[in-house]
Design a protein around this motif. Structure first.
Motif: not given
Length: 231
Positions: A128, A131-132, A135, A143, A147, A189, A192, A195-196
């Motif tokens: 994660h 990924l951040e 982004f 990304f 993913n 976004q 993301l 995912h959070r």
């Protein structure tokens, strides 16, 4: 034992347990599969059998056997009398595939939440964080790759090999449309944030919330692809 009740002696080195080499058509199928996923053979394009047999130095027979394998996987479409082309997914195909994938991966997230331990938390957090970072850098390709790793990690943590096989078989079809849902402005976004929500549920852990978050993530991805197509 032969028909006369006598033992038969097999030639030296010839045993019922002997492992044979992979068939030529399997190697041809793998090469074509790789080219399809790389979009070297793009969706909707006709496969030039004459050119491929010349390039690979093979006859038409192993090529046609390979194409039958790929057709069974949904990667190519065989048309009698016309030949073979790489499958082009339609809006209806996507409408049918994504709800199935959402259910399968939602269940993966549910089972993964029940099996989360310190090592699993560290693995998910590292992916994660990547990924951040991608982004922030607006690195769509990176990304996308992380993913894929994120989703695979959840499947492996869940530890249900039957479920994983179903997910992988279903996801294989979507490789024909790589990146499309992330190219729409604002989708990166959204993805993301989804995912959070998944990570937050896994951290609690809350299996039901993880399942809902994953299902929502997949269904939102389908909606993004639909809006892109309309645009």
């Amino acid at each position: 034992m032969n028909t006369r009740g006598q033992l038969e002696v097999l030639p030296k080195g010839d045993s019922p347990q002997r492992i044979t080499r992979s068939a030529l058509f399997e190697e041809v199928a793998e090469r074509l599969r790789t080219r399809i996923f790389a979009h070297d053979l793009p969706p909707g394009s006709w496969i030039d059998e004459q050119a491929i047999t010349a390039e690979y130095g093979i006859s038409r027979t192993p090529l046609r056997e390979a194409l039958k394998v790929l057709a069974s996987e949904g990667l190519v479409t065989l048309t009698p009398g016309r030949g073979c082309k790489v499958t082009l997914l339609t809006e209806q195909d996507l409408d049918e595939i994504f709800p199935i994938l959402a259910l399968l991966e939602g269940r993966c997230a549910y089972e993964a939440a029940l099996r989360m331990d310190e090592a699993a938390h560290a693995r998910i957090d590292a992916l994660h964080d990547a990924l951040e970072a991608h982004f922030v850098a607006n690195n769509i390709e990176a990304f996308f790759e992380v993913n894929q790793q994120f989703h695979l990690a959840i499947q492996e943590i869940a530890g249900n090999r039957w479920l994983t096989q179903l997910v992988q078989d279903t996801r294989q079809k979507l490789k024909l449309m790589r990146f499309h849902s992330l190219f729409r402005e604002g989708r990166l976004q959204e993805s993301l944030e989804e995912h959070r929500a998944i990570v937050a549920a896994l951290r609690q852990p809350d299996a039901a919330a993880a399942q809902v978050a994953m299902e929502n993530h997949l269904l939102q991805g389908r909606r993004a692809m639909g809006r892109l197509g309309s645009a």
